[in-house]
Design a protein around this motif. Structure first.
Motif, PDB file in Angstrom:
ATOM      1  N   ARG A 216      42.479  48.275  40.818  1.00  0.00           N
ATOM      2  CA  ARG A 216      43.190  47.045  40.416  1.00  0.00           C
ATOM      3  C   ARG A 216      44.542  46.968  41.126  1.00  0.00           C
ATOM      4  NH1 ARG A 216      42.109  49.146  34.835  1.00  0.00           N
ATOM      5  NH2 ARG A 216      44.175  48.427  34.234  1.00  0.00           N
TER       6      ARG A 216
ATOM      7  N   ARG B 179      33.011  38.682  38.883  1.00  0.00           N
ATOM      8  CA  ARG B 179      32.573  37.938  40.068  1.00  0.00           C
ATOM      9  C   ARG B 179      33.167  38.450  41.381  1.00  0.00           C
ATOM     10  NH1 ARG B 179      32.786  31.674  38.805  1.00  0.00           N
ATOM     11  NH2 ARG B 179      34.819  32.184  37.984  1.00  0.00           N
TER      12      ARG B 179
ATOM     13  N   GLY C 100      45.159  37.305  36.263  1.00  0.00           N
ATOM     14  CA  GLY C 100      44.275  36.990  35.138  1.00  0.00           C
ATOM     15  C   GLY C 100      42.909  36.483  35.592  1.00  0.00           C
ATOM     16  N   THR C 101      42.809  35.994  36.832  1.00  0.00           N
ATOM     17  CA  THR C 101      41.481  35.630  37.349  1.00  0.00           C
ATOM     18  C   THR C 101      41.055  36.687  38.368  1.00  0.00           C
ATOM     19  OG1 THR C 101      42.569  34.134  38.925  1.00  0.00           O
ATOM     20  CG2 THR C 101      41.684  33.162  36.905  1.00  0.00           C
ATOM     21  N   HIS C 102      41.741  36.688  39.547  1.00  0.00           N
ATOM     22  CA  HIS C 102      41.440  37.727  40.539  1.00  0.00           C
ATOM     23  C   HIS C 102      42.085  39.058  40.122  1.00  0.00           C
ATOM     24  CE1 HIS C 102      41.268  38.746  45.147  1.00  0.00           C
ATOM     25  NE2 HIS C 102      41.003  39.791  44.406  1.00  0.00           N
TER      26      HIS C 102
ATOM     27  N   ASN D 113      34.495  43.908  35.195  1.00  0.00           N
ATOM     28  CA  ASN D 113      35.727  43.130  35.072  1.00  0.00           C
ATOM     29  C   ASN D 113      36.758  43.886  34.241  1.00  0.00           C
ATOM     30  OD1 ASN D 113      34.859  42.927  32.475  1.00  0.00           O
ATOM     31  ND2 ASN D 113      34.440  40.720  32.536  1.00  0.00           N
ATOM     32  N   GLY D 114      37.966  43.299  34.183  1.00  0.00           N
ATOM     33  CA  GLY D 114      39.033  43.855  33.346  1.00  0.00           C
ATOM     34  C   GLY D 114      39.248  45.335  33.571  1.00  0.00           C
TER      35      GLY D 114
ATOM     36  N   ASP E 275      44.588  41.889  37.855  1.00  0.00           N
ATOM     37  CA  ASP E 275      45.097  42.389  36.581  1.00  0.00           C
ATOM     38  C   ASP E 275      46.497  41.799  36.369  1.00  0.00           C
ATOM     39  OD1 ASP E 275      46.371  43.899  34.599  1.00  0.00           O
ATOM     40  OD2 ASP E 275      45.586  45.820  35.302  1.00  0.00           O
TER      41      ASP E 275
ATOM     42  N   ASP F 177      46.815  33.751  40.737  1.00  0.00           N
ATOM     43  CA  ASP F 177      45.540  34.470  40.618  1.00  0.00           C
ATOM     44  C   ASP F 177      45.593  35.607  39.593  1.00  0.00           C
ATOM     45  OD1 ASP F 177      44.518  32.775  42.450  1.00  0.00           O
ATOM     46  OD2 ASP F 177      44.389  34.210  44.101  1.00  0.00           O
TER      47      ASP F 177
ATOM     48  N   LYS G   2      37.061  41.710  40.755  1.00  0.00           N
ATOM     49  CA  LYS G   2      38.054  40.779  40.210  1.00  0.00           C
ATOM     50  C   LYS G   2      38.200  40.944  38.703  1.00  0.00           C
ATOM     51  CE  LYS G   2      37.601  37.375  43.857  1.00  0.00           C
ATOM     52  NZ  LYS G   2      37.264  35.973  44.211  1.00  0.00           N
ATOM     53  N   TRP G   3      39.422  40.736  38.228  1.00  0.00           N
ATOM     54  CA  TRP G   3      39.765  40.925  36.812  1.00  0.00           C
ATOM     55  C   TRP G   3      38.838  40.129  35.896  1.00  0.00           C
ATOM     56  CZ3 TRP G   3      42.483  44.270  34.076  1.00  0.00           C
ATOM     57  CH2 TRP G   3      42.903  43.931  32.788  1.00  0.00           C
ATOM     58  N   GLU G   4      38.512  38.870  36.275  1.00  0.00           N
ATOM     59  CA  GLU G   4      37.646  38.058  35.414  1.00  0.00           C
ATOM     60  C   GLU G   4      36.166  38.262  35.780  1.00  0.00           C
ATOM     61  OE1 GLU G   4      38.121  33.856  36.068  1.00  0.00           O
ATOM     62  OE2 GLU G   4      37.460  34.044  38.151  1.00  0.00           O
TER      63      GLU G   4
END
Lengths: 412, 412
Positions: free
Chosen positions: B347, B314, B382-384, B338-339, B386, B380, B310-312
């Motif tokens: 992604r 976790r 920005g959280t899950h 992340n990211g 990109d 989602d 996930k992007w953020e």
């Protein structure tokens, strides 16, 4: 590129185009190497040649043809030699790989002492062959990737006398090799893709290793080659079928992926009911080739379905092809099969697969010695196995052993 | 075959050889069609063109380019139109397929009334395009197999005026098409091989259908195309990466083959422990691409491993690439990701895969309507996901819908 020697640039380029088209038809890397070497030898009149492919920074011996030493169209153990040469200036192929330039030598025994490389006479000394002229060409695919090196040996003139390689050979064969290199990369990828399908099966059944399927594929290709040569099938037909058979045979047990873990991984003997479920791997495998877009698919389907049928009958699954596509409410044994009703590819694969199991270690046994393996095959010829396939297997057993030694367990 | 128009036969044939080599680099059938059409249009100066492929005795629309109607390097829903034409003398492409002869027409609106075929004006009427000159060529592979038909439209001279197709175009493009047809067959086979790997997974998890992976592959290719065009990557680079990404993305869940039945087929919600086991499908999938012989392998490995990150942070499995090859004694989450640490291909695949699950029927739900799917992706981002990938997904949603409509459940 045709038997006639082409000297006109235009015709030569057209011939390269046509041959490239033919090379691109082939799927398996060995078939592709065979075709590339054959056509390059035809074009240049070379008596012999070999191809080395790059693997982990070494040049691995990968294919050979030699009209003087080997009979054409017969199984040949020399194909399965296992050796590599470093990419360094000491050897001729290493030098060509390193410099990425073609190199023509008029007499390998008269090399200038100032050259960094020397000619390795050991092959000539062992075989009685006399290497004279050589044309060694780097195989370079796009983005300058070095795929390998091809070496052509002893160009012959129309009188059969060994001469230096012609200007035309030095000009046009490297041009052909650009296209050929792309085809080789593709052939390697095809084999990797099929090995991956088997790795998926291996995730579930660890006895289905990559080495096992490479051996079974090669055994089948060699048995078929001899079978078809006995019947004087055309070289073109033999090459096409071998190409497909080798890859199709690698997939014989792919349907095991559909068998549940508690049966596939059971450490004890299967009950009768469990064994009946296990038999479904033949049908699951065949179903993977339902969209038959090619001869390869068709053959993979036949092998997956019929590699446990027996020559005298009473193998499995013994269902009709139509039933393969039906649901799971099929009665195994509903259409008994025997003899030549069993597709040839499956009869060949049955012998190759059983031999490989006998000759390989298992958790519960050591590899059986050669005599024991061959004794079992012979005693089951005519009951379990097609007797002619067993006969051919014995006839080419030196090639079978060379294959067995090339892909040992643990190797790629 | 280069931008300059070649008139010398010799140079033309050399150019065909070079272009054939480039076509043979490509693996996915769509990339191959794109390249063949592009090069044929360059050679002839054609403004537009399309390719139809034979499927079940019909000519299925398979690729289109049109410099007047479509902007280059942007996602284009027209590519995913779904229609077929019978192989019959009534249509121009049908006539060429039937006769297997190239056909040049100087003005489609001035056809002799005695000809068996007529020009279908409906496309021009809908689009405002004016079709004038046409060159229609059968695509024939070896052993006379008809693969499809290519149609080039509106040859332009140096002043941009529409003219009849030149003698050179009529002579050399059919020659190129022989090689091209072999490449197309190979591209179809590659996609079939990958679909088969997924069918193996489908034997175990019926939600992994061929249609699902075709859609996810195409979504990813289109998202990436727009992402790379924003960054002004070269057309060559974009085509190469798209070619690999499309096939690699189809394999994102292939590791599910390694998950045991009692978890994969459990009809109820998984326990935490079972869910942790399920997470291993990412690692099993990555392990299938251990022998990384190509960019395709490398990308398939990255996608299989990271499409649930996930992007953020976790997400899972969050292990290092080195640990992928280690044994099964690995702590998931040991190397959080992340990211932009998550490979771009993964992604992109995360968004494509989740969207497809939302928009598809499941045993426990109907397909969600468009607004609901897009709402979930946006919330989602920005959280899950990109955020830029979600933004591009919304931007090209007309293309996404065209893809969704092309591969509906139950279709091949």
């Amino acid at each position: 590129m045709g038997a006639e020697r082409l000297t006109n640039r235009d015709d030569a380029v057209l011939a390269i185009l046509k041959t490239s088209e033919e090379v691109n038809q082939l799927k398996d890397v060995d078939s592709i190497l065979d075709k590339i070497l054959f056509e390059s030898r035809q074009f240049s009149g070379a008596d012999a040649g070999s191809i080395f492919l790059v693997e982990d920074d070494r040049l691995i011996f990968s294919y050979v043809q030699n009209d003087t030493l080997f009979k054409k169209e017969t199984a040949n153990a020399a194909l399965y030699q296992n050796f590599g040469i470093p990419i360094s200036e000491q050897s001729i192929v290493g030098y060509v790989a390193k410099t990425r330039q073609s190199l023509a030598i008029d007499d390998a025994y008269e090399l200038d002492a100032t050259l960094p490389f020397s000619f390795n006479k050991s092959f000539d000394e062992k075989s009685g062959f006399r290497t004279t002229s050589m044309l060694t060409i780097p195989l370079i695919a796009q983005e300058s990737r070095l795929v390998g090196v091809m070496q052509l040996i002893n160009a012959k003139n129309d009188m059969g006398k060994v001469v230096p390689f012609s200007h035309e050979a030095r000009t046009y064969i490297p041009l052909f090799c650009n296209n050929a290199s792309v085809a080789i990369e593709r052939g390697i990828m095809n084999r990797e893709l099929i090995l991956r399908m088997m790795q998926m099966a291996e995730l579930r059944d660890p006895s289905e290793t990559g080495a096992h399927v490479q051996r079974v594929g090669a055994y089948c290709a060699e048995i078929y080659g001899t079978w078809a040569a006995r019947r004087k099938h055309s070289a073109k037909e033999i090459k096409r079928v071998r190409d497909n058979l080798r890859l199709a045979a690698m997939l014989h047990d792919v349907g095991k992926v559909g068998i549940s873990d508690n049966i596939l991984k059971k450490p004890a003997k299967l009950t009768d009911e469990e064994y009946d479920t296990m038999k479904w791997h033949t049908i699951y495998g065949a179903r993977l080739f339902k969209n038959q877009t090619s001869e390869l698919d068709h053959m993979a389907m036949e092998i997956a379905l019929c590699h446990h049928e027996k020559w005298e009958g009473r193998g499995y699954p013994s269902i009709s092809k139509k039933d393969v596509w039906a649901g799971d409410d099929i009665h195994l044994g509903g259409m008994p099969r025997n003899g030549a009703d069993i597709p040839l590819a499956a009869r060949i694969c049955a012998v190759a697969d059983v031999y490989d199991a006998l000759a390989s270690p298992r958790s519960y046994k050591d590899p059986f010695p050669d005599e024991k393996c061959l004794g079992i095959l012979e005693s089951d010829a005519g009951t379990h196995f097609d007797p002619e396939v067993v006969e051919i297997f014995l006839e080419i057993f030196d090639v079978i052993k060379a294959i067995r030694d090339k892909w040992t367990e643990g190797a790629k």
